[in-house]
Enzyme design. Structure first.
Site, PDB file in Angstrom:
ATOM      1  CG  ASP A  10     -17.521  49.283  11.117  1.00 34.54           C
ATOM      2  OD1 ASP A  10     -16.278  49.429   9.886  1.00 34.54           O
ATOM      3  OD2 ASP A  10     -17.913  48.113  11.054  1.00 34.54           O
ATOM      4  CD  GLU A  11     -12.638  47.918   8.980  1.00 31.57           C
ATOM      5  OE1 GLU A  11     -11.802  46.219   8.778  1.00 31.57           O
ATOM      6  OE2 GLU A  11     -13.765  47.509   8.077  1.00 31.57           O
ATOM      7  CG  ASP A  49     -14.154  45.034  12.220  1.00 34.39           C
ATOM      8  OD1 ASP A  49     -14.536  46.207  12.537  1.00 34.39           O
ATOM      9  OD2 ASP A  49     -14.163  44.029  11.426  1.00 34.39           O
TER      10      ASP A  49
END
EC number: 2.7.7.7
Length: 352
Positions: free
Chosen positions: A103-104, A8
């Site tokens: 983003d993860e 993350d």
């Protein structure tokens, strides 16, 4: 057992902006829509978070909490470029990558020979590569199952990692708050607390039949997660078909004004989630779900390529007038159906 890593990025959009303009590094910064246009915050850096600014918050509220906040509209092309580079780093270690958003992502490194097969060292190397190649930081969680890897990634933020080994699963679960389980929101947490259930350890002693009685199918999910069971595989070709938000109410509502206010609140969260998952592609349909006190429900949809609050309110009002039949409403939800499976596949393969 499997070796799952959840990576993350730390306040990703804001971090890209701070990297590209160091003057922003130590001041409260947020990415989002303008307060004049009733925008919402997509993400905020840590100086802004100290004032209480957070994602999905109305921009106007963010400025009330932090008048000196610097607000940027965001540069999706820059975020997508960074995401693609991050995806390439992941691919050095495993082809089993399941992106959740820009983003993860989950990674299954069970069969990876890198770092002597150590998931802990692989996560460390990935984070070091992201830092050295992109000048960005990431946090990671390592565990044998998906939901624990995701929880673990939050425990040493920012720029850290946390490992849960197979032998540590049961001790970790004993005191883990049920609110940490994905899907357990404030209302569900209160219902659990009313039954004397606050931790996973307490669920382990509670009959499954009772959980099913109180929570339906989600009762089994609660029971399984509390026992360390999560058999979901990493899905590299995962196609996200919809994005939605919903809220179960502590008390049924009977007036349209209360429903309208709740939709206003849910819309901000839906807008934020959609921007994160699907920033620049159109949608196919948007709709509203109402669940009544007798657990019957109605879903109304409208074909329209752009998320529109006025349309959602109109759909909801029609459902309220035509389908409610004087019943109390116990749940309100909003959702969008994504445009096209092939476009969605390309979105995920291109990591944005």
């Amino acid at each position: 057992m499997r070796k799952i890593i959840h990576v993350d990025m730390d306040c990703f959009f804001a971090a890209v902006e701070m990297r590209d303009d160091p003057r922003l590094r130590d001041i409260p910064l947020a990415i989002g829509g303008s307060k004049e246009r009733r925008g919402v915050i997509s993400t905020a850096n840590y100086p802004a978070r100290r004032y209480g600014v957070r994602s999905a918050m109305p921009t106007a509220m963010a400025f009330k909490l932090c008048p000196q906040l610097t607000l940027l509209p965001g540069r999706m092309a820059a975020y997508k470029e960074a995401s693609q580079h991050i995806r390439e780093i992941f691919a050095r270690y495993t082809p089993l990558i399941e992106p959740l958003s820009l983003d993860e992502a989950y990674l299954d490194v069970s069969d990876s020979l890198a770092c002597g097969g150590s998931a802990t060292l692989i996560a460390q190397e990935i984070r070091q590569s992201i830092a050295s190649e992109l000048n960005l930081t990431a946090s990671a969680g390592i565990a044998p199952i998906k939901f624990l890897a995701k929880i673990a990634s939050e425990l040493n933020k920012p720029n850290g990692q946390y490992v849960i080994t197979p032998n540590q699963i049961q001790p970790f679960l004993q005191d883990l708050p049920l609110s940490k389980i994905p899907g357990v929101g404030a209302v569900t947490a209160k219902r659990l607390q009313a039954l004397g259930l606050v931790t996973c350890g307490e669920i382990q002693k509670y009959p499954l039949a009772e959980l099913l009685k109180h929570f339906g199918k989600f009762g089994r999910v609660l029971w399984e997660r509390s026992h360390g069971i999560d058999e979901r595989e990493i899905s590299p070709d995962r196609l996200r078909k919809s994005v939605g938000v919903e809220k179960t109410l502590a008390e049924d509502i009977y007036d349209w004004e209360s429903c309208e206010a709740l939709i206003e609140e849910l819309y901000l969260e839906l807008e934020t989630r959609l921007r994160k998952v699907k920033p620049d592609l159109h949608i196919a349909r948007q709709g509203v779900k109402l669940k009544f006190h007798d657990f019957q429900q109605t879903t109304q949809e409208h074909t329209w390529p752009v998320l529109n609050k006025a349309d959602l309110l109109q759909i909801a009002h029609a459902a309220w007038n035509e389908r409610r039949a004087e019943r109390g409403v116990r749940l309100v939800g909003l959702h969008v159906t994504l445009l096209d499976p092939q476009l969605e596949r390309q979105l995920l393969l291109d990591w944005g």
